[in-house]
Design a protein around this motif. Structure first.
Motif, PDB file in Angstrom:
ATOM      1  N   GLY A   1       0.815  -1.211   0.000  1.00  0.00           N
ATOM      2  CA  GLY A   1       0.000   0.000   0.000  1.00  0.00           C
ATOM      3  C   GLY A   1       0.848   1.260   0.000  1.00  0.00           C
ATOM      4  O   GLY A   1       0.541   2.240  -0.695  1.00  0.00           O
ATOM      5  N   HIS A   2       1.931   1.258   0.788  1.00  0.00           N
ATOM      6  CA  HIS A   2       2.857   2.392   0.791  1.00  0.00           C
ATOM      7  C   HIS A   2       3.472   2.598  -0.594  1.00  0.00           C
ATOM      8  O   HIS A   2       3.578   3.725  -1.084  1.00  0.00           O
ATOM      9  N   LEU A   3       3.899   1.507  -1.201  1.00  0.00           N
ATOM     10  CA  LEU A   3       4.578   1.604  -2.488  1.00  0.00           C
ATOM     11  C   LEU A   3       3.663   2.169  -3.567  1.00  0.00           C
ATOM     12  O   LEU A   3       4.082   2.988  -4.390  1.00  0.00           O
ATOM     13  N   ARG A   4       2.421   1.743  -3.578  1.00  0.00           N
ATOM     14  CA  ARG A   4       1.461   2.291  -4.543  1.00  0.00           C
ATOM     15  C   ARG A   4       1.286   3.791  -4.333  1.00  0.00           C
ATOM     16  O   ARG A   4       1.248   4.571  -5.278  1.00  0.00           O
TER      17      ARG A   4
ATOM     18  N   SER B   1      -5.252  10.661  -2.897  1.00  0.00           N
ATOM     19  CA  SER B   1      -5.205   9.408  -3.645  1.00  0.00           C
ATOM     20  C   SER B   1      -4.355   8.406  -2.883  1.00  0.00           C
ATOM     21  O   SER B   1      -3.382   8.788  -2.213  1.00  0.00           O
ATOM     22  N   SER B   2      -4.724   7.140  -2.988  1.00  0.00           N
ATOM     23  CA  SER B   2      -3.932   6.079  -2.364  1.00  0.00           C
ATOM     24  C   SER B   2      -3.139   5.298  -3.389  1.00  0.00           C
ATOM     25  O   SER B   2      -2.620   4.223  -3.105  1.00  0.00           O
ATOM     26  N   GLY B   3      -3.060   5.825  -4.612  1.00  0.00           N
ATOM     27  CA  GLY B   3      -2.305   5.153  -5.663  1.00  0.00           C
ATOM     28  C   GLY B   3      -3.167   4.196  -6.448  1.00  0.00           C
ATOM     29  O   GLY B   3      -4.358   4.041  -6.196  1.00  0.00           O
ATOM     30  N   GLU B   4      -2.560   3.574  -7.424  1.00  0.00           N
ATOM     31  CA  GLU B   4      -3.285   2.645  -8.285  1.00  0.00           C
ATOM     32  C   GLU B   4      -3.549   1.343  -7.546  1.00  0.00           C
ATOM     33  O   GLU B   4      -2.630   0.705  -7.044  1.00  0.00           O
ATOM     34  N   LYS B   5      -4.810   0.942  -7.457  1.00  0.00           N
ATOM     35  CA  LYS B   5      -5.131  -0.337  -6.837  1.00  0.00           C
ATOM     36  C   LYS B   5      -4.771  -1.459  -7.805  1.00  0.00           C
ATOM     37  O   LYS B   5      -4.688  -1.277  -9.007  1.00  0.00           O
ATOM     38  N   LEU B   6      -4.532  -2.655  -7.212  1.00  0.00           N
ATOM     39  CA  LEU B   6      -4.188  -3.841  -7.996  1.00  0.00           C
ATOM     40  C   LEU B   6      -2.925  -3.642  -8.828  1.00  0.00           C
ATOM     41  O   LEU B   6      -2.741  -4.243  -9.856  1.00  0.00           O
ATOM     42  N   PHE B   7      -2.048  -2.760  -8.366  1.00  0.00           N
ATOM     43  CA  PHE B   7      -0.777  -2.544  -9.068  1.00  0.00           C
ATOM     44  C   PHE B   7       0.271  -3.478  -8.484  1.00  0.00           C
ATOM     45  O   PHE B   7       0.437  -3.569  -7.278  1.00  0.00           O
ATOM     46  N   SER B   8       0.959  -4.197  -9.333  1.00  0.00           N
ATOM     47  CA  SER B   8       1.986  -5.113  -8.841  1.00  0.00           C
ATOM     48  C   SER B   8       3.296  -4.359  -8.634  1.00  0.00           C
ATOM     49  O   SER B   8       3.936  -3.930  -9.589  1.00  0.00           O
ATOM     50  N   SER B   9       3.673  -4.196  -7.389  1.00  0.00           N
ATOM     51  CA  SER B   9       4.912  -3.481  -7.069  1.00  0.00           C
ATOM     52  C   SER B   9       6.049  -4.450  -6.764  1.00  0.00           C
ATOM     53  O   SER B   9       7.056  -4.071  -6.202  1.00  0.00           O
ATOM     54  N   ARG B  10       5.877  -5.717  -7.153  1.00  0.00           N
ATOM     55  CA  ARG B  10       6.879  -6.714  -6.814  1.00  0.00           C
ATOM     56  C   ARG B  10       8.245  -6.367  -7.395  1.00  0.00           C
ATOM     57  O   ARG B  10       9.282  -6.545  -6.759  1.00  0.00           O
ATOM     58  N   GLU B  11       8.276  -5.879  -8.637  1.00  0.00           N
ATOM     59  CA  GLU B  11       9.542  -5.524  -9.266  1.00  0.00           C
ATOM     60  C   GLU B  11      10.245  -4.431  -8.477  1.00  0.00           C
ATOM     61  O   GLU B  11      11.458  -4.455  -8.293  1.00  0.00           O
ATOM     62  N   LEU B  12       9.451  -3.465  -7.989  1.00  0.00           N
ATOM     63  CA  LEU B  12      10.033  -2.390  -7.191  1.00  0.00           C
ATOM     64  C   LEU B  12      10.608  -2.926  -5.890  1.00  0.00           C
ATOM     65  O   LEU B  12      11.700  -2.531  -5.465  1.00  0.00           O
ATOM     66  N   ILE B  13       9.905  -3.843  -5.251  1.00  0.00           N
ATOM     67  CA  ILE B  13      10.400  -4.436  -4.012  1.00  0.00           C
ATOM     68  C   ILE B  13      11.705  -5.167  -4.263  1.00  0.00           C
ATOM     69  O   ILE B  13      12.678  -5.033  -3.515  1.00  0.00           O
ATOM     70  N   GLN B  14      11.737  -5.963  -5.339  1.00  0.00           N
ATOM     71  CA  GLN B  14      12.947  -6.709  -5.645  1.00  0.00           C
ATOM     72  C   GLN B  14      14.112  -5.777  -5.943  1.00  0.00           C
ATOM     73  O   GLN B  14      15.249  -6.044  -5.549  1.00  0.00           O
ATOM     74  N   ARG B  15      13.842  -4.663  -6.626  1.00  0.00           N
ATOM     75  CA  ARG B  15      14.904  -3.716  -6.916  1.00  0.00           C
ATOM     76  C   ARG B  15      15.430  -3.096  -5.630  1.00  0.00           C
ATOM     77  O   ARG B  15      16.630  -2.894  -5.465  1.00  0.00           O
ATOM     78  N   GLN B  16      14.516  -2.814  -4.703  1.00  0.00           N
ATOM     79  CA  GLN B  16      14.942  -2.270  -3.417  1.00  0.00           C
ATOM     80  C   GLN B  16      15.873  -3.244  -2.706  1.00  0.00           C
ATOM     81  O   GLN B  16      16.918  -2.865  -2.180  1.00  0.00           O
ATOM     82  N   LEU B  17      15.508  -4.530  -2.717  1.00  0.00           N
ATOM     83  CA  LEU B  17      16.324  -5.517  -2.036  1.00  0.00           C
ATOM     84  C   LEU B  17      17.693  -5.649  -2.693  1.00  0.00           C
ATOM     85  O   LEU B  17      18.707  -5.803  -2.019  1.00  0.00           O
TER      86      LEU B  17
END
Length: 494
Positions: free
Chosen positions: A34-37, A128-144
């Motif tokens: 939710g934060h990432l969106r 706005s809370s950002g785009e719902k149903l947005f896959s932020s997995r790539e962003l998480i992986q890049r962060q890691l």
């Protein structure tokens, strides 16, 4: 860590160079989807995204310090600047004069003190809370990848919640002492594997040639089967039609060692879902079903059968696929028996291809809606995940809510008995590739429920549920998850 004055000076310089600023604020204790969106949306509103990080002393439930949370935010490529704020947040806004301030959708009807400040220089306040149903997995992986050492420190979910292979295996062994009731709709899932030939020359239709056909026990039946395969003593209550699919379902229940109370309703066929697949992709699904509620006589029969066995159950699992079995009168009768006997109840209501109503369940130990199901329940398509999941917990009087997010993992909310507020954490998806996502939620749901019934915390239970979900998506069709498979995956992860 640089001083606040140094950060403010740099922001002023950026403004003088013609850059527009967007400002958001929060405690950002655990960076969940939710934060990432929200942050990705905010980053699109201006050239520079500035995050005002609430001082730890002003952040309810923030157990990470200022520096740890600040560095975690800076590791996100969409965040340009982070500044720690407390009681001086409005003063900071007046100093940097951001072109845009973004707040969550849930604040749109509240008093927003930023409005007075932003009106003095012609800025904009956006909700706005950002785009719902947005896959932020790539962003998480890049962060890691970009900050693995820090991420390992901040993502020590294991350390925060006493998670170790030995501890989880202890809970897994306790499954064999559990007596579980599962109530819900039986589904027979059939997979017709096909060879893709090409496009028809007569019309734009994909042409396939049938190869092999496979049938599986699905719906609440596989929920019961997962529970039995993981070691629990399961009694399954459901309804079937008078047909060959019913014969198949009853045969599979016997094969999986499930005690069953199956009643026949000649007014409905046994629910059957036929999937045409090619190269591990579903091309078309054909559903055969009736959705009308079971009649009053069947409701009474099920309630009586349940009441006769209720004293033995450690937990009751409602697995509602919205094909008529779990109608409100039956839920009411079963729930009352559970309340009188202090039996914990968990509920899930799937609406992947049909309408459902999770709201017919109340007073739950656990519920595990998808994001779509949670938003449908709350009739809220705009608020962030935190606000929506809070609404689900309150509406259902649920102690634990897990919003499943597919490739984004799962958002976990737990009603803290001491503070009375919902604690929050999240887990990523544990599988990088998925052969068949059907049934992943069922595997997570029943494993988490059994963990809770065995005395685990929601955080430990959700971790084990995520492991079961990862195991399930790596195979085609609904196959009961075994204890050994869980042991093996635990050895890989921990």
């Amino acid at each position: 860590m640089e001083t606040k004055q140094q950060t403010l000076a740099r922001l002023n310089e950026l403004k003088q160079q013609g850059n527009s600023l967007c400002f958001v604020s929060g405690n950002f204790n655990i960076l969940h989807p939710g934060h990432l969106r929200f942050l990705l949306f905010a980053a699109e509103q201006a050239d520079v995204l500035v995050v005002g990080l609430y001082d730890q002393h002003d952040s309810l439930g923030a157990y990470f310090g200022n520096e740890e949370r600040l560095l975690a935010l800076k590791a996100l490529s969409c965040v340009d600047e982070v500044i720690v704020v407390n009681g001086d947040r409005l003063d900071v806004l007046a100093t940097i004069k951001p072109d845009v301030i973004v707040k969550g959708k849930e604040f749109s009807n509240s008093h927003n003190p930023e409005q007075e400040i932003i009106e003095t220089y012609g800025g904009r306040l956006v909700f706005s809370s950002g785009e719902k149903l947005f896959s932020s997995r790539e962003l998480i992986q890049r962060q890691l990848r970009e900050n693995s050492e820090l991420s390992q420190k901040l993502q020590h979910y294991h350390d925060r919640y006493d998670i170790s292979r030995e501890k989880l295996q202890q809970f897994l062994q306790r499954f064999s002492h559990l007596k579980v009731a599962v109530l819900g709709d039986i589904i027979v899932d059939e997979y017709q594997e096909c060879l893709a030939i090409g496009m028809s020359q007569e019309d734009p239709t994909i042409a396939v040639s049938p190869l092999e056909s496979f049938c599986y026990l699905g719906g609440a039946g596989i929920v019961a089967a997962h529970g039995a395969s993981l070691g629990a003593d399961v009694t399954f209550f459901s309804v079937c039609g008078d047909d060959t699919h019913s014969d198949f379902a009853n045969h599979k229940l016997d094969e999986y060692g499930i005690r069953s109370v199956i009643k026949t309703d000649s007014s409905r066929p046994t629910t059957h879902k036929l999937r045409y697949r090619a190269k591990d992709k579903t091309l078309l699904r054909v559903n055969q079903y009736r959705r009308h509620d079971i009649d009053a006589s069947l409701v009474d029969d099920f309630a009586e059968s349940f009441a006769q066995r209720a004293d033995e159950f450690d937990i009751v699992i409602f697995a509602d696929f919205n094909f008529g079995m779990l109608c409100p009168p039956l839920i009411s009768k079963i729930s009352q028996i559970c309340h009188d006997k202090n039996i914990p109840v968990v509920a899930d209501s799937q609406t992947s291809s049909q309408a459902g109503d999770l709201g017919k369940f109340k007073n739950l130990l656990l519920t595990t809606p998808t994001e779509i199901e949670a938003r449908q329940l709350m009739q809220d398509d705009g608020s962030g995940l935190i606000e929506v999941s809070k609404g689900v917990a309150e509406k259902l009087n649920a102690k634990n809510v897990m919003v499943t997010l597919g490739a984004e993992g799962v958002l976990i909310r737990h009603l803290n008995p001491v503070s009375g507020v919902l604690d929050t954490d999240n887990l990523p998806a544990f599988s990088d590739t998925a052969i068949d996502t059907a049934g992943a939620g069922d595997a997570m749901y029943v494993t988490t429920a059994l963990m809770l019934a065995s005395g685990a915390s929601i955080w430990q239970a959700a971790f084990m549920g995520s492991i079961s979900s990862a195991i399930q998506v790596d195979v085609r069709g609904n196959i009961p998850i075994s204890k050994q498979a869980v042991h093996n995956r635990l050895a890989e992860i921990l």
